[in-house]
Design an enzyme around this catalytic site. Structure first.
Site, PDB file in Angstrom:
ATOM      1  CB  SER A 111      31.126  43.297 -56.757  1.00 35.74           C
ATOM      2  OG  SER A 111      30.318  44.404 -56.485  1.00 35.74           O
ATOM      3  CE1 TYR A 155      27.926  41.470 -61.041  1.00 34.15           C
ATOM      4  CE2 TYR A 155      27.226  43.050 -59.373  1.00 34.15           C
ATOM      5  CZ  TYR A 155      28.218  42.502 -60.168  1.00 34.15           C
ATOM      6  OH  TYR A 155      29.502  42.976 -60.066  1.00 34.15           O
ATOM      7  CE  LYS A 203      30.924  39.117 -60.196  1.00 37.49           C
ATOM      8  NZ  LYS A 203      32.018  38.531 -60.981  1.00 37.49           N
TER       9      LYS A 203
END
Ligand code: UFG
Length: 339
Positions: free
Chosen positions: A125, A150, A154
């Protein structure tokens, strides 16, 4: 017959990618545990493509299930979409996020290694860039400074994949850094179906337009942007899904390497521009009010996608009007079927 293994195949990006892969003639083995997706997505994929996927229900942390999948199918490549993706939830549940987004990838990589499958496309992302110093963001822009578990999950997986490739450069890895995927398949059969009230802008706008929610909160109008509201690089989900077909072709061609690509359109739109475009394209009203900034939000984030164009021969083709039209079509279609 050689197959592509797609984890999280019923989720938002996973389901659209399955459609594009099937239409391009690939065979798919899919895995999902429906933690944030619905079983009926499998039928919708079949309805759109008239093709089946070989489906397994379960969790990617389940090593014995992964072994079984690799034993029962001739898998040549993996596309890993299976992850939690709510920024807000991740702050409240870091253990669950690191378990589901990092530990599960380690389980997958271990299984791939044991079965000598070393080609992987990983869903990352733009969040790995944190608050970028300059835009547009290239793949060379510094990563780090993520502000929630989150985003950090990643970033960690990206680092793990880099270490893995450096330890054994027969691995063949492609990392895709998505900007803001929106919209839905033109059929209106699959799209973004978050559980509960949407946290992201586009599904929220669509639900307000469809009168399922009363009013959109615009999180701040004092950002350092063209009109004071946050600017993002929105990309149509079908364009994004097609990039994965190009990614599969790239990995087949290269045989080994570590490749990283930004996937966006290269254009930034503000929250107010998105509201206006949605109203114009769909002939609806989207009532909104400006409220406080949302913690962790940044001013501007948009991509330089020239590397993907050069090396993958891929470029986004759909514009903001297509995104708004298809997002609304899906929401309307879906709320009718839910009644
Ligand atoms: N926004 C509103 N009101 C809302 C929702 C969003 O004004 O109800 C604004 C935000 O402040 C931001 C813009 O709309 O300026 C986009 O917000 P989204 O929540 O749709 O998307 P983000 O850019 O915050 O986050 C997305 C993904 C994350 C990912 C991040 C960076 O949701 O998973 O892009 O890649 F980490």
């Amino acid at each position: 017959m050689k197959k592509v293994f797609v984890t999280g195949c019923c989720g938002y990006i996973g389901s659209h990618t399955c459609v594009e892969l099937l239409e391009a003639g690939y065979q798919i083995v899919g895995l999902d545990n429906f933690s944030n997706s619905k079983r009926e997505v499998l039928n919708k994929i079949k309805q759109i493509t008239n093709k089946d996927i070989i489906f397994y229900e379960g969790n990617m942390l389940d090593k014995s299930l992964l072994d079984k999948i690799f034993e029962e199918n001739e898998i040549v490549m993996v596309i890993d979409f299976a992850a939690y993706k709510s920024v807000g939830d991740s702050v409240k549940k870091p253990i669950e996020y690191y378990m589901n987004n990092v530990s599960s990838v380690l389980t997958l990589l271990q299984t791939m290694k044991e079965h000598n499958v070393k080609s992987l496309i990983f869903s990352s992302s733009a969040t790995v860039y944190g608050n970028p110093e300059t835009v547009p963001i290239t793949e060379q822009t510094k990563t780090g400074g993520t502000t929630n578990p989150y985003g950090t999950s990643k970033l960690y997986v990206e680092e793990i994949l880099k270490d893995l490739y450096h330890s054994d450069n027969s691995w063949n890895i492609c990392i895709f850094r998505y900007f803001n995927p929106v919209g839905a398949h033109q059929s209106g059969l699959i799209g973004e179906e978050p559980n509960g009230i949407p946290a992201n802008l586009m599904p929220f706008i669509a639900k307000v337009a469809n009168k399922e929610l009363e009013c959109l909160n615009v999180f701040g109008d004092d950002y350092n942007t063209k009109d004071g509201t946050g600017v993002r690089d929105y990309i149509h989900i079908v364009d994004l899904a097609k990039a994965h077909v190009c990614g599969v072709k790239k990995l087949v061609k290269e045989q080994s390497g570590l490749f990283i690509y930004n996937l966006g359109t290269g254009s930034g739109y503000s929250v107010l521009e998105m509201i206006k475009a949605f109203e114009r394209v769909n002939g609806v009203k989207v009532p909104y009010k400006v409220v406080e900034r949302r913690p962790g939000d940044i001013d501007e984030c948009y991509a330089d996608c020239s590397l993907a164009e050069k090396e993958l021969n891929w470029k986004a083709t759909m514009n903001i009007e297509d995104m708004c039209k298809d997002a609304y079509h899906f929401i309307k279609n879906n709320s009718i079927t839910n009644k």
